[in-house]
Design an enzyme around this catalytic site. Structure first.
Site, mmCIF file in Angstrom:
data_model
loop_
_atom_site.group_PDB
_atom_site.id
_atom_site.type_symbol
_atom_site.label_atom_id
_atom_site.label_comp_id
_atom_site.label_asym_id
_atom_site.label_seq_id
_atom_site.Cartn_x
_atom_site.Cartn_y
_atom_site.Cartn_z
ATOM 1 N N ARG A 1 -20.906 -7.138 5.236
ATOM 2 C CA ARG A 1 -21.583 -8.113 4.358
ATOM 3 C C ARG A 1 -22.064 -9.306 5.186
ATOM 4 N NH1 ARG A 1 -21.829 -10.482 -0.924
ATOM 5 N NH2 ARG A 1 -21.169 -12.654 -0.992
ATOM 6 N N HIS B 1 -23.974 -16.131 -3.903
ATOM 7 C CA HIS B 1 -23.324 -17.410 -3.631
ATOM 8 C C HIS B 1 -23.767 -18.446 -4.653
ATOM 9 C CE1 HIS B 1 -22.671 -16.411 0.912
ATOM 10 N NE2 HIS B 1 -21.736 -15.896 0.135
ATOM 11 N N ARG C 1 -19.796 -6.964 -1.754
ATOM 12 C CA ARG C 1 -18.401 -7.107 -1.366
ATOM 13 C C ARG C 1 -17.729 -5.744 -1.491
ATOM 14 N NH1 ARG C 1 -19.679 -11.572 -4.595
ATOM 15 N NH2 ARG C 1 -19.450 -13.596 -3.535
ATOM 16 N N TYR D 1 -24.005 -18.606 7.924
ATOM 17 C CA TYR D 1 -24.533 -17.492 8.709
ATOM 18 C C TYR D 1 -25.603 -17.922 9.711
ATOM 19 C CZ TYR D 1 -22.081 -14.726 5.245
ATOM 20 O OH TYR D 1 -21.110 -14.190 4.440
ATOM 21 N N LYS E 1 -17.916 -11.807 -8.086
ATOM 22 C CA LYS E 1 -17.073 -12.985 -7.924
ATOM 23 C C LYS E 1 -17.592 -14.116 -8.802
ATOM 24 C CE LYS E 1 -14.857 -15.692 -4.268
ATOM 25 N NZ LYS E 1 -14.805 -15.918 -2.813
ATOM 26 N N HIS F 1 -15.769 -6.061 5.081
ATOM 27 C CA HIS F 1 -16.411 -7.331 4.712
ATOM 28 C C HIS F 1 -17.321 -7.837 5.838
ATOM 29 C CE1 HIS F 1 -16.740 -10.526 1.772
ATOM 30 N NE2 HIS F 1 -16.611 -11.430 2.724
#
Length: 327
Positions: free
Chosen positions: A278, A301, A144, A310, A169, A275
């Site tokens: 990514r 994730h 990120r 994706y 995150k 972003h």
């Protein structure tokens, strides 16, 4: 013993209590700034009425005002609600079960912007210097934006070709690859960074920001080379919490602007941002046949369903279906 005639110190103001509690919880300075602003707006919206004297109707009225008249995004409205949850639970210590039941705005499900390989190359070819190196790291590692900006010297392992991403995150650490194609440029950059660090040390300004717990545990760490930001700011700034003047990490807005100029120069119509690199990283790995669980771990994730988004750009669609028109 306190003298009876000595007046008691006044209790801290509410916003100061919010700041103090946020720092005890080790939240970031960005979260502190946002939460304090939302609490302040909430109080002003209701005519400076104290939150203790307000309840569900006032909170719902404020959130409705943000959505209907303020036209804020769902994420912004949810941030305001999180700030008020923090205020009542952590600062005022008031258990308000109804506050947990306040309806959060539903965030729209949008497909991510993804660049093709040729488009990615066109953008990266138009980015040079530090911003070019950072953009290549974003695309080559799946980091990120702020994870890249906050990288420290000791987070890069050249021998193992790995980058350790700390406190990502969800306050999680993870490991991603270090692309061979950026090793030389990154090593050259670190040589220049070391020279800057040595100059700062001679001026007595080589300290770097450390989370509170680490700074207490390792008092010498702020002046050690390994803890320095890889991508530092070009000037000194004053830490709003400690008041210390030192060199912080590079402002992420500078990379965003450099990326925007590169996208415009490439003639792309897509609204690509850092972003987007990514998103492109994840998509291109899936196109190359890598397992989605592997991609999930590289991205950090929590749920594979987040990574599944994706698959929409794969050659045969997200479910491997061939269009009847193509038959």
């Amino acid at each position: 013993m306190q003298n009876e005639n000595t007046p008691a110190a006044p209790p801290p103001k509410l916003l100061d209590q919010v700041r103090d509690r946020i720092r005890v919880k080790h939240y970031s300075i960005r979260t502190e700034t946002q939460y304090v602003q939302w609490v302040k707006r909430f109080i002003l919206f209701h005519g400076k009425k104290h939150p203790r004297d307000m309840g569900a109707p006032e909170v719902e009225a404020f959130l409705t005002h943000l959505a209907v008249e303020g036209h804020v995004a769902a994420a912004t409205q949810n941030q305001a609600l999180s700030a008020l949850l923090f205020l009542y639970k952590e600062v005022l210590a008031i258990d308000l079960p109804w506050l947990k039941d306040v309806t959060r705005a539903k965030r729209p499900q949008r497909m991510p912007v993804v660049l093709t390989r040729d488009e990615t190359r066109a953008v990266l070819d138009r980015m040079a210097g530090v911003y070019g190196l950072m953009a290549r790291l974003l695309y080559g590692t799946g980091m990120r934006l702020m994870e890249c900006v906050r990288l420290r010297v000791k987070d890069v392992d050249f021998a193992r070709r790995e980058i350790l991403i700390r406190d990502g995150k969800g306050a999680k650490d993870r490991v991603t690859m270090l692309p061979d194609s950026v090793v030389g440029a990154l090593q050259d950059h670190l040589q220049q960074r070391r020279a800057l660090f040595d100059d700062d040390r001679q001026k007595g300004k080589a300290t770097v920001y450390m989370p509170d717990a680490l700074e207490r545990k390792y008092p010498n760490a702020p002046t050690e080379w390994g803890w320095q930001y890889i991508f530092p700011s070009g000037s000194y700034s004053t830490d709003p919490r400690s008041g210390t003047e030192r060199r912080h990490h590079l402002d992420e807005k500078l990379l965003q602007r450099a990326m925007k100029r590169a996208v415009q120069a490439s003639g792309l119509a897509k609204p690509a941002t850092p972003h987007t690199l990514r998103h492109s990283f994840a998509t291109h790995l899936l196109e190359a046949g890598y397992d989605i669980r592997t991609v999930q771990e590289l991205l950090g994730h929590s749920d594979v369903s987040t990574t599944m988004i994706y698959t929409h750009v794969l050659n045969k669609g997200g479910r491997g279906v061939t269009s009847p028109l193509d038959r």
